[in-house]
Design an enzyme around this catalytic site. Structure first.
Site, PDB file in Angstrom:
ATOM      1  N   GLU A 283       0.821  -1.216   0.000  1.00 19.88           N
ATOM      2  CA  GLU A 283       0.000   0.000   0.000  1.00 19.88           C
ATOM      3  C   GLU A 283       0.850   1.258   0.000  1.00 19.88           C
ATOM      4  O   GLU A 283       0.413   2.309  -0.440  1.00 19.88           O
ATOM      5  CB  GLU A 283      -0.915   0.012   1.240  1.00 19.88           C
ATOM      6  CG  GLU A 283      -2.265  -0.608   0.969  1.00 19.88           C
ATOM      7  CD  GLU A 283      -3.281  -0.409   2.088  1.00 19.88           C
ATOM      8  OE1 GLU A 283      -4.326  -1.041   2.011  1.00 19.88           O
ATOM      9  OE2 GLU A 283      -3.035   0.358   3.047  1.00 19.88           O
ATOM     10  N   HIS A 304       8.286 -26.569  -1.737  1.00 19.57           N
ATOM     11  CA  HIS A 304       7.634 -27.686  -2.417  1.00 19.57           C
ATOM     12  C   HIS A 304       6.454 -27.227  -3.269  1.00 19.57           C
ATOM     13  O   HIS A 304       5.687 -28.043  -3.767  1.00 19.57           O
ATOM     14  CB  HIS A 304       7.189 -28.730  -1.389  1.00 19.57           C
ATOM     15  CG  HIS A 304       8.371 -29.335  -0.675  1.00 19.57           C
ATOM     16  ND1 HIS A 304       8.865 -30.585  -0.979  1.00 19.57           N
ATOM     17  CD2 HIS A 304       9.178 -28.827   0.282  1.00 19.57           C
ATOM     18  CE1 HIS A 304       9.922 -30.826  -0.215  1.00 19.57           C
ATOM     19  NE2 HIS A 304      10.129 -29.775   0.559  1.00 19.57           N
ATOM     20  N   LYS A 418     -14.277   0.002  -3.619  1.00 16.77           N
ATOM     21  CA  LYS A 418     -15.357   0.360  -2.682  1.00 16.77           C
ATOM     22  C   LYS A 418     -16.476   1.095  -3.406  1.00 16.77           C
ATOM     23  O   LYS A 418     -17.650   0.803  -3.199  1.00 16.77           O
ATOM     24  CB  LYS A 418     -14.812   1.267  -1.571  1.00 16.77           C
ATOM     25  CG  LYS A 418     -13.910   0.574  -0.580  1.00 16.77           C
ATOM     26  CD  LYS A 418     -13.606   1.508   0.572  1.00 16.77           C
ATOM     27  CE  LYS A 418     -12.431   1.010   1.374  1.00 16.77           C
ATOM     28  NZ  LYS A 418     -11.901   2.008   2.286  1.00 16.77           N
TER      29      LYS A 418
HETATM   30  O1  PA5 Z   1      -3.588   0.959   5.878  1.00 23.53           O
HETATM   31  C1  PA5 Z   1      -4.714   1.369   5.686  1.00 23.53           C
HETATM   32  O2  PA5 Z   1      -4.987   2.582   5.747  1.00 23.53           O
HETATM   33  C2  PA5 Z   1      -5.862   0.429   5.387  1.00 23.53           C
HETATM   34  O3  PA5 Z   1      -5.458  -0.872   5.211  1.00 23.53           O
HETATM   35  C3  PA5 Z   1      -6.862   0.460   6.529  1.00 23.53           C
HETATM   36  O4  PA5 Z   1      -6.219   0.046   7.692  1.00 23.53           O
HETATM   37  C4  PA5 Z   1      -8.065  -0.424   6.234  1.00 23.53           C
HETATM   38  O5  PA5 Z   1      -8.647  -0.056   5.018  1.00 23.53           O
HETATM   39  C5  PA5 Z   1      -9.084  -0.314   7.344  1.00 23.53           C
HETATM   40  O6  PA5 Z   1      -9.471   1.003   7.503  1.00 23.53           O
HETATM   41  P1  PA5 Z   1     -10.226   1.466   8.806  1.00 23.53           P
HETATM   42  O7  PA5 Z   1      -9.348   1.251   9.974  1.00 23.53           O
HETATM   43  O8  PA5 Z   1     -10.509   2.909   8.583  1.00 23.53           O
HETATM   44  O9  PA5 Z   1     -11.485   0.633   8.914  1.00 23.53           O
END
Ligand code: PA5
Length: 442
Positions: A283, A304, A418
């Site tokens: 990310e 494996h 989303k």
């Molecule tokens: O790193 C990030 O920002 C995302 O992976 C969030 O942690 C994830 O989308 C969950 O978001 P939230 O904590 O707002 O529910």
């Protein structure tokens, strides 16, 4: 010894001058991070977190963990992405990937709200039948669909079981200090709340209440975890540090066309650390059509399945191998008089030696096969060392991302699915997109 970078398996792949050549870029990235002048600089709360955390909240986390341990057989942790991976990674690494199956004096822990699978959720609900449970719902934004759906279901379960008053004593919400649906709901219902600081992004939040409450419930020493990270924050300073070297090496690899990094461990308990790492780097760096694709394997298991490809397939990857020097437990292999299986050549030594030889043999074979390997030596897997590893990767990720020229702290790409999902489900406000997407589906 805690963590140490070992670059001896890179000799055929990276020369000293290439490494020198990267230093100015690394130094610039480091300066941007330290002076908080780079992209995403309002999300740098994790940098000083290990020393500069809310001590009052930390004490409350320990108290809440104690209350959960005393009143429950099961803790349900609701969260997705950065709101669950870190906690699960630390618990499984330090305790076991078989944590729920081992005899212990702490509650079983199930992670839900990290998918939309009705099958998985039904099975966890089944497990919870006739058990005393607490819930820790975690969402920084407080609006993420997956955990919100799971929370609605578990909230009802708790209210049916314990009544509204009883349920509120068993629900702990970790969310934004002020905003979001979850914060509003927690205030209205009177749940105990913990804070995800504004300046700490989800994937950098394991050392906040997000990770610390479930980790403490599992019986891990959260003081030692923070201490490991705090010591790391002092150790990994300046371009000569192992952390900066690792960030530079990743960029050298990337520039040579190595666009996949495999994080390798020889301990199955590190499987979820691999997953946490993949989110952290994926990310943070995978944007603007750039970035190393983070992947992982646990050897010798995956030798494996993936071993053939790594040894002999497209030469697109490098490996980062976690070499744990001392296993948490060992087994002595005894001589068998009959030796029907022909394994006496392995006997009279600890099984960890066999695992070590498997690692050494693989390092040599993959070097021969043209796969560069960075080795991170780690004394042992415990709270302190995992705390150091977490900080090492977080800082390396920030430096590496700045060297790549991206904003390591945003995640614009996560929104696309989303929007489509909301439109297809008919969420108010998405009407315009619904017809268009439905037509495409047909
Ligand atoms: O790193 C990030 O920002 C995302 O992976 C969030 O942690 C994830 O989308 C969950 O978001 P939230 O904590 O707002 O529910």
């Amino acid at each position: 010894m805690a963590l140490k970078l070992n670059t001896e398996y890179l000799e055929n792949f990276v020369s000293a001058h290439e490494f020198e050549g990267m230093k100015p870029l690394c130094k610039a990235a480091d300066e941007v991070l330290s002076s908080k002048s780079g992209l995403g600089n309002d999300f740098l709360g994790w940098v000083n977190l290990p020393t500069n955390y809310d001590k009052e909240e930390f004490a409350r986390i320990k108290k809440a963990a104690q209350k959960i341990k005393e009143t429950s057989q099961v803790l349900i942790v609701i969260g997705i992405g950065g709101s669950y991976l870190g906690a699960r990674a630390v618990i499984e690494a330090v305790k076991s990937s078989l944590y729920n199956n081992l005899p212990k004096d702490t509650p079983d822990i199930y992670f839900v709200g990290n998918s939309i699978s009705p099958t998985y959720l039904s099975q966890v609900l089944e497990i919870c039948k006739n058990k005393d449970i607490c819930v820790n719902v975690i969402s920084k934004s407080g609006t993420t669909t997956e955990p919100a759906v799971a929370f609605r279901i578990f909230k009802k379960l708790l209210e049916d079981k314990y009544g509204k008053e009883g349920a509120k004593e068993r629900i702990f919400a970790t969310t934004d200090r002020k905003v979001g649906v979850l914060k509003q709901e927690a205030d209205k219902e009177g749940y105990e709340t913990f804070v995800v600081p504004d300046d700490v992004g989800g994937r950098f939040s394991v050392l906040t209440a997000v990770g610390l409450l479930p980790i403490a419930v599992a019986g891990c020493d959260i003081d030692a975890l923070m201490q490991g990270a705090a010591d790391a924050s002092k150790k990994y300073v300046g371009v000569e540090s192992d952390c900066h070297k690792y960030a530079s090496l990743r960029n050298i690899m990337y520039n040579k066309g190595k666009s996949i990094e495999m994080l390798i461990s020889y301990e199955p308990t590190m499987t979820m650390i691999n997953e946490w790492f993949k989110q952290l780097f994926g990310e943070s760096e995978g944007k603007d059509k750039k970035g190393i694709f983070p992947s992982s394997a646990v050897y010798s298991t995956d030798l494996h399945s993936m071993g053939q490809f790594v040894q002999d397939g497209s030469r697109v990857m490098f490996e980062t191998v976690i070499d744990v020097k001392n296993p948490q437990q060992d087994i002595f292999l005894e001589i068998d008089k009959e030796n029907n299986d022909g394994l006496n050549f392995l006997a009279n030594q600890n099984m960890s030696i066999v695992n070590k030889r498997a690692m050494q043999g693989t390092l040599l074979a993959h070097t021969e096969g043209g796969v560069p390997q960075i080795v991170i030596e780690m004394d042992k897997i415990d709270e302190y060392n995992i705390g150091e590893l977490i900080y090492f990767f977080e800082k390396a990720c920030a430096i590496s991302g700045y060297m790549l020229g991206v904003n390591p702290f945003n995640q614009p790409g996560v929104e696309s699915y989303k929007k489509n999902m909301f439109a297809l489900l008919g969420k108010p406000g998405y009407e315009d997109m619904t017809a268009e997407l439905m037509a495409k589906l047909k």
